[in-house]
Structures are given as structure tokens and as C-alpha cells.
Write a protein that holds these residues in place. Structure first.
Motif, PDB file in Angstrom:
ATOM      1  N   ILE A 174     -27.200-138.420 -34.722  1.00 46.45           N
ATOM      2  CA  ILE A 174     -27.071-138.274 -33.272  1.00 46.45           C
ATOM      3  C   ILE A 174     -26.418-139.509 -32.655  1.00 46.45           C
ATOM      4  CG2 ILE A 174     -28.445-138.204 -31.147  1.00 46.45           C
ATOM      5  CD1 ILE A 174     -30.314-136.249 -32.575  1.00 46.45           C
ATOM      6  N   LEU A 175     -26.792-140.694 -33.136  1.00 45.73           N
ATOM      7  CA  LEU A 175     -26.202-141.922 -32.607  1.00 45.73           C
ATOM      8  C   LEU A 175     -24.789-142.147 -33.138  1.00 45.73           C
ATOM      9  CD1 LEU A 175     -29.293-144.311 -32.884  1.00 45.73           C
ATOM     10  CD2 LEU A 175     -28.451-143.116 -30.858  1.00 45.73           C
ATOM     11  N   GLU A 176     -24.556-141.725 -34.378  1.00 44.00           N
ATOM     12  CA  GLU A 176     -23.260-141.975 -35.022  1.00 44.00           C
ATOM     13  C   GLU A 176     -22.146-141.135 -34.426  1.00 44.00           C
ATOM     14  OE1 GLU A 176     -21.394-144.243 -38.277  1.00 44.00           O
ATOM     15  OE2 GLU A 176     -23.300-144.323 -37.186  1.00 44.00           O
ATOM     16  N   GLN A 177     -22.457-139.987 -33.851  1.00 50.32           N
ATOM     17  CA  GLN A 177     -21.385-139.163 -33.297  1.00 50.32           C
ATOM     18  C   GLN A 177     -20.766-139.791 -32.044  1.00 50.32           C
ATOM     19  OE1 GLN A 177     -22.111-135.329 -31.627  1.00 50.32           O
ATOM     20  NE2 GLN A 177     -23.818-135.979 -30.339  1.00 50.32           N
ATOM     21  N   MET A 178     -21.481-140.729 -31.420  1.00 51.12           N
ATOM     22  CA  MET A 178     -20.952-141.425 -30.249  1.00 51.12           C
ATOM     23  C   MET A 178     -20.304-142.758 -30.605  1.00 51.12           C
ATOM     24  SD  MET A 178     -21.340-139.582 -27.555  1.00 51.12           S
ATOM     25  CE  MET A 178     -21.206-140.759 -26.220  1.00 51.12           C
ATOM     26  N   THR A 179     -20.910-143.469 -31.568  1.00 58.34           N
ATOM     27  CA  THR A 179     -20.418-144.784 -31.977  1.00 58.34           C
ATOM     28  C   THR A 179     -20.595-144.917 -33.479  1.00 58.34           C
ATOM     29  OG1 THR A 179     -21.086-145.742 -29.858  1.00 58.34           O
ATOM     30  CG2 THR A 179     -20.670-147.271 -31.660  1.00 58.34           C
ATOM     31  N   ALA A 180     -19.584-145.399 -34.169  1.00 63.27           N
ATOM     32  CA  ALA A 180     -19.657-145.550 -35.626  1.00 63.27           C
ATOM     33  C   ALA A 180     -20.485-146.785 -35.970  1.00 63.27           C
ATOM     34  CB  ALA A 180     -18.255-145.650 -36.226  1.00 63.27           C
ATOM     35  N   PHE A 181     -21.792-146.607 -36.041  1.00 65.64           N
ATOM     36  CA  PHE A 181     -22.683-147.704 -36.397  1.00 65.64           C
ATOM     37  C   PHE A 181     -22.654-147.937 -37.903  1.00 65.64           C
ATOM     38  CE2 PHE A 181     -24.768-146.348 -32.409  1.00 65.64           C
ATOM     39  CZ  PHE A 181     -24.887-147.586 -31.778  1.00 65.64           C
ATOM     40  N   ALA A 182     -22.926-149.189 -38.270  1.00 62.91           N
ATOM     41  CA  ALA A 182     -23.238-149.521 -39.658  1.00 62.91           C
ATOM     42  C   ALA A 182     -24.754-149.606 -39.745  1.00 62.91           C
ATOM     43  CB  ALA A 182     -22.598-150.847 -40.059  1.00 62.91           C
ATOM     44  N   VAL A 183     -25.360-148.645 -40.409  1.00 63.90           N
ATOM     45  CA  VAL A 183     -26.819-148.541 -40.407  1.00 63.90           C
ATOM     46  C   VAL A 183     -27.392-149.174 -41.665  1.00 63.90           C
ATOM     47  CG1 VAL A 183     -26.922-146.310 -41.595  1.00 63.90           C
ATOM     48  CG2 VAL A 183     -28.728-146.924 -39.986  1.00 63.90           C
ATOM     49  N   ILE A 184     -28.598-149.712 -41.544  1.00 61.30           N
ATOM     50  CA  ILE A 184     -29.348-150.153 -42.711  1.00 61.30           C
ATOM     51  C   ILE A 184     -30.357-149.061 -43.027  1.00 61.30           C
ATOM     52  CG2 ILE A 184     -30.824-151.537 -41.182  1.00 61.30           C
ATOM     53  CD1 ILE A 184     -31.540-153.239 -43.599  1.00 61.30           C
ATOM     54  N   MET A 185     -30.333-148.583 -44.292  1.00 58.87           N
ATOM     55  CA  MET A 185     -31.096-147.386 -44.628  1.00 58.87           C
ATOM     56  C   MET A 185     -31.615-147.457 -46.058  1.00 58.87           C
ATOM     57  SD  MET A 185     -29.748-143.401 -44.494  1.00 58.87           S
ATOM     58  CE  MET A 185     -29.140-143.573 -42.813  1.00 58.87           C
ATOM     59  N   GLN A 186     -32.739-146.805 -46.272  1.00 57.13           N
ATOM     60  CA  GLN A 186     -33.300-146.670 -47.612  1.00 57.13           C
ATOM     61  C   GLN A 186     -32.364-145.846 -48.499  1.00 57.13           C
ATOM     62  OE1 GLN A 186     -36.003-147.623 -49.320  1.00 57.13           O
ATOM     63  NE2 GLN A 186     -35.903-146.185 -51.008  1.00 57.13           N
ATOM     64  N   LYS A 187     -32.222-146.256 -49.764  1.00 58.61           N
ATOM     65  CA  LYS A 187     -31.418-145.476 -50.705  1.00 58.61           C
ATOM     66  C   LYS A 187     -32.089-144.135 -50.974  1.00 58.61           C
ATOM     67  CE  LYS A 187     -29.557-149.511 -53.149  1.00 58.61           C
ATOM     68  NZ  LYS A 187     -29.544-150.256 -54.433  1.00 58.61           N
TER      69      LYS A 187
END
Length: 371
Positions: A174-187
Motif C-alpha cells: 500500500i505504501l510502495e504504490q505511492m513511493t518506492a520505499f526501500a523496506v527492511i523486512m524479514q526473509k
């Protein structure tokens, strides 16, 4: 009528202890000649334990409440059946087709750009960001997402990090469709892991394994390096570290608040009118979670971009994290609880458990000696 509604709410909030206790720890047969007043009289520890079981705010944070049935009479049942036919027989196939076409178009454009424009990094990164945003929009369309964004759209600037409360992996979409974030996420394993390795790394996403202590140190170093680069995509962190049911918010990890940069809070609130967007990864795969969203009428959500916050003079990183959590909780209408979300994945330390058992045993022995 009011009393029955209150009773129903209490039933929904009642924690399912069997999900969190091993089978051999549950009593197999109740004692015949033991009364509750005798148990509570043995030690204040039992009184404390009884109160904790009645009002266990930790298990409530990760409990998905089933919607109340409304097809309870002969007039409503046909309408409910018609809704099932429309959602599963019409909407779901159309949404699946939309998602499939979106993936085909994405791969047809992404891989040529990724491999053919290796010498033109800025142009390649710009196109890949737009393609990732496009694919996330396709995902949102496959749920008939009704998303309202409030506040100024995030901009790409160095020395800033965005933090948000976490309900499901779709928060990122939902957030990425507005702004291309670089997210920190569990593998993650499976097809989600494939997307992480082949696609999302192109926008600068960082992966970690919460069970590997050495990986945490490497991740912390990557975070500090990322926020210093002006050309990197904005960094997005979910400091709760796990999915919570969008009614509560657990403790924020302090790592995002030790980077020495501006912290931009994002509050996410889902409306459960059509579907509960909470993903309980202990009970459901992400694929089945998406199927549940795609067979609902719509996913309704509000997103608030809140003003940037800075570390105040004399303020610790933990106090800074709590202040930002207060802002997100107030804006999204969430209840704060003083729990570490990692307890959802890791049982408490054996030393801590043994210490509690020793205190309880000493208390019981002292009471028996008095008698």
C-alpha cells in the motif's frame, strides 16, 4: 440487548491460550476436592496469574476476530449466498486475471531493463522504481483497494527514515504504490522470497533473519549506510518487528531511532467493514491471506503521513521511539501495550521462566509450613 453485545465483545477478546501453551502444560483433569478460594489463598502469585489470564493484552494483539454472522434468517441468507457467488464466481476470477496480466507486463519490462541497462544505473533505477510502484498498484487493484492518503507525499531526501505500524505484508504494498520505499523486512521462503531476491533488491530493500544475532549487526550497519546516501530510495521500517492486529501497537525496536536522522511516522488504519487485513502468519500462509483479500468486497484503509520528528536534547532512543509510537497510536486509534512483539515468535528465556517457578514454589512451601 446491550448485555448480550458486551458479552459478545468479551468473547471476541478472550485469548486462545491453547495457541500459546504446549499441550503437556494444560491440565488433563480438574482436581475434585480443590476450591478456587483455596488456590487463590495459597499465594498472591496465583492471584496475579489469574488476573493475567483474564486480561491477557499480549495474546489480544495477535488475535484475529472473526466477523459476526449476519445471514441468520430466511430473508438475509439468499442475499449472503448471492454475495458469495459474486465474490468467488465473478470478482475473484477477474481479480486473478488482473493480477496475472500485471505480472506478465511487469516481467516483460523489468528483466530487459534490469539486464540491458547495466551501464546506466540512474536511468535503470528510475525505471525499476516506476515498475515496482506499478506492480504494487496492480496488487491493490486486485483487492479493490480503497486507500485514502492523508498528508504530504514522502520525498527522496538523505538523513531520513520512515516508520509505520505493521498489520500485514500488504502494508508495504500500500505504501510502495505511492513511493518506492526501500523496506527492511524479514526473509521469507517461497515465491515471496523469490520476489525479494530478484525484484525488491533493485529498489534497495534490506533483508534480515531475526533468529541470527550476527545478521542483526550487519543489518544495522546497512541501515546507517543507506540513510547517508542522497540517491537511495526512502528507507521504510516497521519497528514493531511483527504483524499486529491493527487494534494494538507493541513496543517499537529502537534501531530506527538510533540512526541520527529525521524519523517520519506513518499511521495505517484498516477498516474491517469488508475484511480483516491482519495477517496471522502462525496460522495462514501469505498466499492464502491474499486469496482472502481477493475474495472480499474491498480492502478499505487510511494512511496518514505525520510530521518528521527529531531526537530531543537529553532524550534517549527508547524515549524517542515511545514518543513516535504515541503519535502513530493516537492518529490510527490503536491501544498501546508494553510488550515486545518478538515474544510472538520466540518463547521467553528459560532462565526467566525458572526464576518465576522458583518464586512460586517458595511461596507455596512457606504457606504450607505456616499451616
Amino acid at each position: 440487548m446491550a448485555s448480550s453485545s458486551v458479552a459478545a465483545d468479551m468473547e471476541l477478546d478472550r485469548p486462545n491460550l491453547e495457541d500459546y501453551l504446549p499441550p503437556d502444560s494444560l491440565p488433563q483433569e480438574a482436581p475434585r476436592n480443590l476450591h478456587l478460594r483455596d488456590l487463590l489463598d495459597i499465594s498472591p502469585v496465583l492471584t496475579e496469574a489469574a488476573g493475567a489470564i483474564v486480561d491477557d493484552s499480549f495474546t489480544r494483539c495477535f488475535k484475529s476476530n472473526s466477523p459476526e454472522p449476519w445471514n441468520w434468517n430466511i430473508y438475509l441468507f439468499p442475499l449472503w449466498c448471492l454475495g458469495v457467488v459474486i465474490r468467488y464466481g465473478i470478482l475473484f476470477p477477474l481479480r486473478s486475471l488482473t493480477l496475472a496480466i500485471g505480472w506478465l507486463a511487469f516481467f516483460a519490462a523489468f528483466f530487459p531493463v534490469h539486464f540491458l541497462l547495466k551501464g546506466q544505473d540512474k536511468l535503470r533505477s528510475k525505471i525499476e522504481r516506476k515498475l515496482v510502484e506499478m506492480m504494487c498498484s496492480v496488487f491493490v487493484a486486485s483487492w479493490t483497494g480503497v486507500i485514502k492518503y492523508h498528508g504530504p507525499r514522502p520525498s527522496t531526501r538523505p538523513h531520513q527514515v520512515f516508520v509505520a505500524n505493521h498489520t500485514s505484508m500488504i502494508d508495504f504494498i500500500i505504501l510502495e504504490q505511492m513511493t518506492a520505499f526501500a523496506v527492511i523486512m524479514q526473509k521469507h521462503p517461497g515465491w515471496v522470497g523469490f520476489i525479494q531476491k530478484t525484484i525488491l533488491e533493485s529498489v534497495g530493500c534490506i533483508w534480515f533473519n531475526r533468529n541470527d544475532l550476527r545478521d542483526r549487526e550487519v543489518t544495522a550497519r546497512k541501515l546507517r549506510d543507506h540513510v547517508q546516501q542522497p540517491d537511495n530510495n526512502p528507507l521504510l521500517i516497521f519497528p514493531e518487528g511483527t504483524c499486529v492486529n491493527n487494534q494494538y501497537t507493541v513496543m517499537f525496536k529502537k534501531g530506527a531511532f538510533e540512526l541520527g536522522c529525521a524519523v517520519c511516522p506513518i499511521a495505517i488504519k484498516y477498516n474491517k467493514i469488508f475484511v480483516d487485513a491482519f495477517w496471522n502468519s502462525k496460522k495462514q500462509s501469505f498466499t492464502m491471506h491474499l486469496v482472502r483479500l481477493m475474495t472480499s468486497w474491498a480492502v478499505v484503509c487510511d494512511v496518514w503521513y505525520l510530521p518528521p520528528q527529531y531526537l530531543r536534547e537529553g532524550e534517549t532512543s527508547i524515549a524517542f521511539a515511545e514518543r513516535v509510537r504515541d503519535m502513530i497510536a493516537a492518529r490510527a486509534g490503536l491501544k498501546k501495550v508494553p510488550w515486545d512483539g518478538y515474544l510472538k515468535h520466540n518463547r521467553p528465556s528459560p532462565k526467566h521462566t525458572e526464576e518465576k517457578q522458583r518464586i512460586f514454589a517458595d511461596s507455596v512451601l512457606m504457606r504450607l509450613e505456616e499451616k
